[in-house]
Design an enzyme around this catalytic site. Structure first.
Site, short mmCIF file in Angstrom:
data_model
loop_
_atom_site.label_atom_id
_atom_site.label_comp_id
_atom_site.label_asym_id
_atom_site.label_seq_id
_atom_site.Cartn_x
_atom_site.Cartn_y
_atom_site.Cartn_z
N SER A 48 0.81 -1.22 0.00
CA SER A 48 0.00 0.00 0.00
C SER A 48 0.84 1.26 0.00
O SER A 48 0.60 2.19 -0.78
CB SER A 48 -0.93 0.00 1.21
OG SER A 48 -1.72 1.17 1.25
N ASN A 51 2.69 1.69 -3.28
CA ASN A 51 1.76 2.11 -4.33
C ASN A 51 1.48 3.61 -4.24
O ASN A 51 1.51 4.33 -5.25
CB ASN A 51 0.44 1.35 -4.20
CG ASN A 51 0.59 -0.14 -4.41
OD1 ASN A 51 1.55 -0.61 -5.00
ND2 ASN A 51 -0.36 -0.89 -3.89
N GLY A 262 -7.45 2.78 -3.80
CA GLY A 262 -7.43 3.64 -2.62
C GLY A 262 -6.10 4.32 -2.41
O GLY A 262 -6.03 5.48 -1.97
N ASP A 263 -5.01 3.62 -2.74
CA ASP A 263 -3.67 4.21 -2.64
C ASP A 263 -3.52 5.36 -3.63
O ASP A 263 -2.95 6.41 -3.31
CB ASP A 263 -2.61 3.14 -2.92
CG ASP A 263 -2.75 1.92 -2.02
OD1 ASP A 263 -3.15 2.09 -0.86
OD2 ASP A 263 -2.46 0.81 -2.49
N ALA A 264 -4.02 5.14 -4.85
CA ALA A 264 -3.96 6.21 -5.86
C ALA A 264 -4.83 7.39 -5.46
O ALA A 264 -4.45 8.55 -5.66
CB ALA A 264 -4.41 5.66 -7.22
#
Length: 302
Positions: A48, A51, A262-264
């Site tokens: 995570s 990323n 979600g990381d992006a």
């Protein structure tokens, strides 16, 4: 502490190899169990925090990743990929294997089977020194290290060092299952951050209401964080402070793989906000980068 005039962001957390299996139907009910199913399988970079750092780099934001990998070939490969993507790596090499995740993904959801490997061995001393020396503006922590007794001291040390240095902080709540298992301790770990990211499942775990309305959950969580973003997937996102609420729709794309979305999203929002965007514009930037991830196979920018 030397502050980076370009607004460097520190990202703390896991680095991993993803073994990605793209399923033709949802895992819950759509697949025949006890037999063979043809799927698309690939090996890619993940974790995570890694990323988020890679997506931040695509926005032109100076970013340093703080984490741990093993002394194996996978660790060297993960660091080479991050460096090539424009991420500065303040990463420990520790004896053992680099983290690995089996990701079972369909266009709507994903299930992860995690071996944290070297991520478990991230040390408080390394993290504290990296935060002190980076000259950054903001620290973002993926909560996965908080869920593991081995890496929790390092995660807490990162937050403490950032606050001592005058950095703003954000935390991604990461995963509903570990939050549920952590119980009341989770609120203690998250309390006091400037910005908390959570998806709806995670927000509902944190407020103790499995049917909480997204806006109500976001408002309630401002007891833990100055500002709270609840990500709603195809329904967009909502952001709350003590006296304000903003909601934006999702960006429509053809869904390929939600891994890393979600990381992006966090990367897009942080990049915009640290550049001076207002809350609504920052949410839209997060939604835009999250949509790009959903339309991409794997957790990283292509």
């Amino acid at each position: 502490m030397r502050t980076d005039p370009t607004g460097r962001v520190l990202v703390v957390g896991d680095i991993a190899t993803d073994i990605l299996a793209v399923l033709p139907a949802p895992l819950s009910g759509g697949l025949a169990l006890g037999t063979d199913t043809a799927v698309r399988i690939g090996l890619s970079a993940g974790g995570s925090a890694a990323n988020t750092a890679a997506w931040l780099a695509t926005t032109g934001t100076p970013v340093t990743l703080i984490g741990a990998v093993g002394t194996d070939d996978a660790g060297a490969a993960r660091l080479a990929e991050l460096t090539a993507a424009g991420v500065d790596c303040a990463v420990e090499r520790v004896a053992g294997n680099t983290g690995a995740i089996v990701v079972l993904s369909d266009p709507a959801d994903r299930t992860m089977l995690c071996d944290r490997g070297a991520n478990h061995l991230l040390s408080p001393a390394h993290v504290t020194a990296a935060v002190r020396d980076a000259g950054a503006r903001h620290l973002h922590l993926s909560a996965y290290p908080l869920f593991d007794e081995g890496s929790r001291p390092a995660a807490l040390a990162a937050l403490a060092a950032a606050r001592d240095a005058g950095l703003t902080t954000s935390i991604d709540a990461a995963s509903a299952g570990p939050l549920r298992a952590a119980g009341d301790a989770a609120a203690d770990w998250l309390r006091g951050t400037d910005l908390l990211f959570a998806n709806l499942d995670e927000a509902r775990v944190l407020v103790g209401d499995p049917a909480a309305d997204p806006a109500d959950a976001a408002r309630a969580l401002t007891a833990l964080a100055r500002s709270v973003v609840v990500k709603l997937g195809p329904d967009g996102a909502v952001r709350a402070t003590a006296d304000d609420l903003v909601r934006v729709p999702a960006v429509a794309v053809e869904a390929v793989d939600p891994t890393g979305a979600g990381d992006a999203f966090a990367a897009g929002l942080l990049a915009a906000e640290l550049s001076g965007a207002d809350p609504a514009a920052s949410l839209r930037a997060g939604a835009t980068l999250g949509a790009r991830a959903v339309a991409t196979l794997g957790a990283r920018p292509r």
